[in-house]
Design an enzyme around this catalytic site. Structure first.
Site, PDB file in Angstrom:
ATOM      1  N   ASP A  26       0.851  -1.269   0.160  1.00  0.00           N
ATOM      2  CA  ASP A  26      -0.019   0.075  -0.141  1.00  0.00           C
ATOM      3  C   ASP A  26       0.866   1.182  -0.052  1.00  0.00           C
ATOM      4  O   ASP A  26       1.524   1.467   1.033  1.00  0.00           O
ATOM      5  CB  ASP A  26      -0.983   0.060   1.320  1.00  0.00           C
ATOM      6  CG  ASP A  26      -1.779   1.140   0.976  1.00  0.00           C
ATOM      7  OD1 ASP A  26      -2.031   1.678   0.489  1.00  0.00           O
ATOM      8  OD2 ASP A  26      -2.641   1.257   2.201  1.00  0.00           O
ATOM      9  N   TRP A  67       6.370  -3.896   7.433  1.00  0.00           N
ATOM     10  CA  TRP A  67       5.430  -4.720   7.328  1.00  0.00           C
ATOM     11  C   TRP A  67       5.602  -5.879   6.306  1.00  0.00           C
ATOM     12  O   TRP A  67       6.686  -5.668   5.496  1.00  0.00           O
ATOM     13  CB  TRP A  67       3.738  -4.192   7.059  1.00  0.00           C
ATOM     14  CG  TRP A  67       3.421  -4.139   5.928  1.00  0.00           C
ATOM     15  CD1 TRP A  67       2.686  -4.958   4.927  1.00  0.00           C
ATOM     16  CD2 TRP A  67       3.800  -2.959   4.691  1.00  0.00           C
ATOM     17  NE1 TRP A  67       2.553  -4.220   3.656  1.00  0.00           N
ATOM     18  CE2 TRP A  67       3.106  -2.968   3.606  1.00  0.00           C
ATOM     19  CE3 TRP A  67       4.400  -1.730   5.073  1.00  0.00           C
ATOM     20  CZ2 TRP A  67       3.173  -2.006   2.756  1.00  0.00           C
ATOM     21  CZ3 TRP A  67       4.699  -0.838   4.098  1.00  0.00           C
ATOM     22  CH2 TRP A  67       3.874  -0.673   2.863  1.00  0.00           C
ATOM     23  N   ASP A 123       9.303   1.039   3.583  1.00  0.00           N
ATOM     24  CA  ASP A 123       8.964   2.592   3.434  1.00  0.00           C
ATOM     25  C   ASP A 123      10.487   3.052   3.215  1.00  0.00           C
ATOM     26  O   ASP A 123      11.101   2.977   3.826  1.00  0.00           O
ATOM     27  CB  ASP A 123       8.229   3.227   4.148  1.00  0.00           C
ATOM     28  CG  ASP A 123       6.882   2.700   4.125  1.00  0.00           C
ATOM     29  OD1 ASP A 123       6.421   1.984   2.978  1.00  0.00           O
ATOM     30  OD2 ASP A 123       5.909   3.138   5.064  1.00  0.00           O
ATOM     31  N   TRP A 174       5.344   3.397   7.687  1.00  0.00           N
ATOM     32  CA  TRP A 174       6.401   2.643   8.239  1.00  0.00           C
ATOM     33  C   TRP A 174       7.637   3.378   8.411  1.00  0.00           C
ATOM     34  O   TRP A 174       8.623   2.673   9.026  1.00  0.00           O
ATOM     35  CB  TRP A 174       6.432   1.270   7.624  1.00  0.00           C
ATOM     36  CG  TRP A 174       5.234   0.483   8.213  1.00  0.00           C
ATOM     37  CD1 TRP A 174       4.213  -0.019   7.341  1.00  0.00           C
ATOM     38  CD2 TRP A 174       5.364  -0.376   9.226  1.00  0.00           C
ATOM     39  NE1 TRP A 174       3.481  -0.741   8.154  1.00  0.00           N
ATOM     40  CE2 TRP A 174       4.003  -1.098   9.213  1.00  0.00           C
ATOM     41  CE3 TRP A 174       6.182  -0.690  10.366  1.00  0.00           C
ATOM     42  CZ2 TRP A 174       3.848  -1.879  10.319  1.00  0.00           C
ATOM     43  CZ3 TRP A 174       6.098  -1.478  11.267  1.00  0.00           C
ATOM     44  CH2 TRP A 174       4.575  -2.072  11.420  1.00  0.00           C
ATOM     45  N   TYR A 190       7.091   9.846   4.642  1.00  0.00           N
ATOM     46  CA  TYR A 190       6.966   8.963   3.693  1.00  0.00           C
ATOM     47  C   TYR A 190       7.319   9.377   2.491  1.00  0.00           C
ATOM     48  O   TYR A 190       6.948  10.216   1.952  1.00  0.00           O
ATOM     49  CB  TYR A 190       5.628   8.370   3.971  1.00  0.00           C
ATOM     50  CG  TYR A 190       5.351   7.158   3.006  1.00  0.00           C
ATOM     51  CD1 TYR A 190       6.037   6.058   2.717  1.00  0.00           C
ATOM     52  CD2 TYR A 190       4.445   7.536   1.835  1.00  0.00           C
ATOM     53  CE1 TYR A 190       5.840   4.988   1.539  1.00  0.00           C
ATOM     54  CE2 TYR A 190       4.277   6.487   0.843  1.00  0.00           C
ATOM     55  CZ  TYR A 190       4.856   5.582   0.983  1.00  0.00           C
ATOM     56  OH  TYR A 190       4.501   4.596  -0.303  1.00  0.00           O
ATOM     57  N   THR A 223       7.883   2.946  -1.384  1.00  0.00           N
ATOM     58  CA  THR A 223       7.874   1.805  -0.658  1.00  0.00           C
ATOM     59  C   THR A 223       8.547   0.711  -1.588  1.00  0.00           C
ATOM     60  O   THR A 223       8.211   0.725  -3.036  1.00  0.00           O
ATOM     61  CB  THR A 223       6.453   1.095  -0.462  1.00  0.00           C
ATOM     62  OG1 THR A 223       5.759   2.011   0.288  1.00  0.00           O
ATOM     63  CG2 THR A 223       6.342  -0.364   0.225  1.00  0.00           C
TER      64      THR A 223
END
Lengths: 375, 180
Positions: free
Chosen positions: B81, B106, B125, B157, B166, B169
């Site tokens: 995500d 994650w 991330d 994250w 952020y 990812t």
């Protein structure tokens, strides 16, 4: 002669124009009145430092907005004429020291009238309702932290005193509906942890429920609705669970299966259902071809489900929705976020059939996930 | 797999241990273990394994065989995500210039049709730059709410990094699911 006539005509025309000329104006300011608001929290993923909460009326006219910084949350406090927006700011916009505060917005001017400092451990998460909540009497705010170890900050608004309770392996805040000193959290083992704040208001004792749900195979969404005296949770596969969070230990009161008899259908989204306590009807965002991993899929339909009677009342086409809520004053009005079309939409409920039909919409939002209706 | 677990456990930092001890004192060992099993903490790029072995049987069918690394259907993006770093100046496994990998992550378990294996993928991330905004994906195979934090993807994250902004990812293979 001819030339003079033309000049004269021009002069007359100019005078006529002058008569219609608009007067100089004063710049005005807008202050919102007391009307029911639709709040839409948008974390604007492509440019996250610039989050905002949109303020609309129930006819979906945009009336203003509030800044929600980086991954902010929101909670309206209509009895105080305020909206709380906890968020994070960085000293140099995207870098530098991180400061976390609860911004207190005036609900009429939409300006920040106060800031309450909080720990820089707040969960910088998508805007889920139950990551930021208030006690039943509105005096205490509960803030979900994640570092990623999870804890909950308990903040007394008046004194600004706060303390932290650990909720490891757990997430989300569900205040008791009657006891301002009690709140609960969902845990990865399928239990519910319930905290009771002590008299000194500097700590809370926790009791863990029996296992109430299967967090591996059929987890509960963290979004919850509440009835008069109990909470409703919905699972990935469509079980609606009624839970009492009023005592020291949470108790499962009842459950029903929304998707019974409809294989391949399941709830989905970030705010996947709304509930009308007066009629006992839940409005659930449902998608077909449901499978592992489809739990955030946008809706194909809204299902109107009688939770107490355990009966599906209506299925209404409603594509692309991931969040839905209901007006507390008018249970025939539903409001939803359609991220597929970047729209906020209003639906009307037929009071007889409980069928739902779209009546209004506005193009708005980039990554909106939470929609709330409040005075 | 045991080697992978050993490495991951080795990545645990002292701060995490302190937090765990504190939690254990407050609410008992069982809950503390629950936290360790569901939260990824450490200074390295690899996570403490939070995945539930019972989920392995349903390991991903997902992805499209011909998808490129800049498409959400690429096999290892099965629970990603965010914005693909491969669209933002980095790659599938490397952060773009100026961005730092997140300290905590994650994970997903994704099926690679080319070799028929299920891989544990760490979704780090990349942090410290403004949000990329390109190639946004939202896939959720075996993703769970935040009470299973290690497999939850609706949170930043970069939260344990300084700065915690952020950017995008990456998807880094940390092991084969079901091995060992």
């Amino acid at each position: 002669m001819m030339r003079s006539a033309i000049m004269l005509a021009g002069l007359l025309a100019a005078q006529a124009c002058a008569a219609q000329e608009l007067a100089p104006e004063k710049i005005g300011k807008t202050v919102l009145g007391d009307f029911e608001r639709v709040y839409v929290a948008d974390v604007v993923l492509p440019h996250m430092v610039d989050g905002r909460v949109y303020v609309l009326d129930v006819d979906l006219n945009l009336k203003g907005m509030m800044e929600s910084g980086f991954a902010g949350m929101m909670l309206a406090a209509p009895q105080r004429g305020q909206v709380y927006v906890p968020t994070s700011f960085y000293e140099r916009l995207t870098r530098g020291a991180r400061t976390d505060v609860v911004q207190v917005f005036d609900a009429h001017t939409l300006t920040v009238t106060d800031e309450i400092p909080i720990a820089a451990a707040r969960a910088q998460a998508l805007t889920y309702r139950n990551l930021f909540q208030a006690s039943s009497d509105g005096t205490t705010l509960f803030i979900q932290d994640a570092t990623p170890a999870t804890s909950i900050d308990v903040l007394d608004v008046a004194s600004r005193r706060r303390f932290e309770v650990q909720n490891p392996g757990c997430y989300g805040i569900y205040p008791s509906l009657t006891n301002p000193l009690r709140f609960s959290t969902l845990c990865g083992g399928g239990t519910v942890g319930s905290y009771t704040i002590n008299e000194a208001h500097d700590g809370a004792a926790r009791k863990t429920s029996a296992k109430l749900f299967d967090a591996t195979n059929d987890p509960w969404f963290t979004h919850a609705e509440h009835d008069v005296d109990s909470y409703l949770f919905v699972s990935y596969k469509g079980t609606i669970a009624r839970v009492s969070l009023e005592d020291e230990t949470a108790k499962l009161l009842d459950s029903a299966d929304v998707a019974a008899g409809a294989p391949g259908w399941a709830p989905g989204g970030f705010q996947p259902f709304a509930y009308d306590p007066k009629s006992g009807v839940a409005y659930v965002l449902m998608h077909g071809d449901a499978a592992e991993g489809s739990h955030k899929n946008p809706s194909a339909e809204i299902w109107s489900y009688d939770v107490k009677g355990k009966k599906l009342l209506a299925r209404s086409p409603a594509a692309g929705l991931t969040s839905i809520t209901i007006s507390p004053s008018d249970p025939s009005a539903l409001f939803a976020i359609n991220p597929v079309e970047s729209k906020i939409q209003r639906f009307a409920v037929d009071p007889q059939t409980r069928r739902v039909a779209k009546t209004k919409e506005i193009k708005l939002g980039e990554s909106a996930a939470l929609i709330e209706v409040s005075k | 797999m045991d080697d992978v677990i050993g490495k991951l456990l080795g990545a645990f930092d002292r701060a995490a241990e302190r937090a765990a001890r504190k939690s254990a004192q407050m609410i008992g060992r069982r809950s503390a273990l629950s936290m360790l099993g569901s939260t990824l903490v450490g200074g390295a790029l690899v996570p403490l394994l939070p995945f539930d072995r019972s989920l392995r049987a349903n390991a991903a069918e997902g992805g499209r065989a011909d998808a490129t690394e800049e498409e959400c259907d690429y096999w290892r993006y099965c629970a990603l995500d965010g914005f693909l770093c491969s669209c933002c100046g980095g790659s599938v496994t490397a952060c773009p210039p100026g961005a730092e990998p997140s300290k905590v992550t994650w994970v997903g378990t994704c099926h690679n049709a080319k070799d028929g294996k299920d891989y544990i993928v760490s979704y780090n991330d990349c942090c410290g730059k403004t949000t990329c905004g390109r190639c946004q994906c939202n896939t959720n195979l075996r993703e769970r709410p935040g009470y299973r934090m290690g497999v939850h993807n609706d949170i930043n994250w970069c939260m344990a990094n300084t700065p915690s902004m952020y950017h995008c990812t990456v998807s880094v293979i940390v092991g084969v699911s079901g091995k060992g």
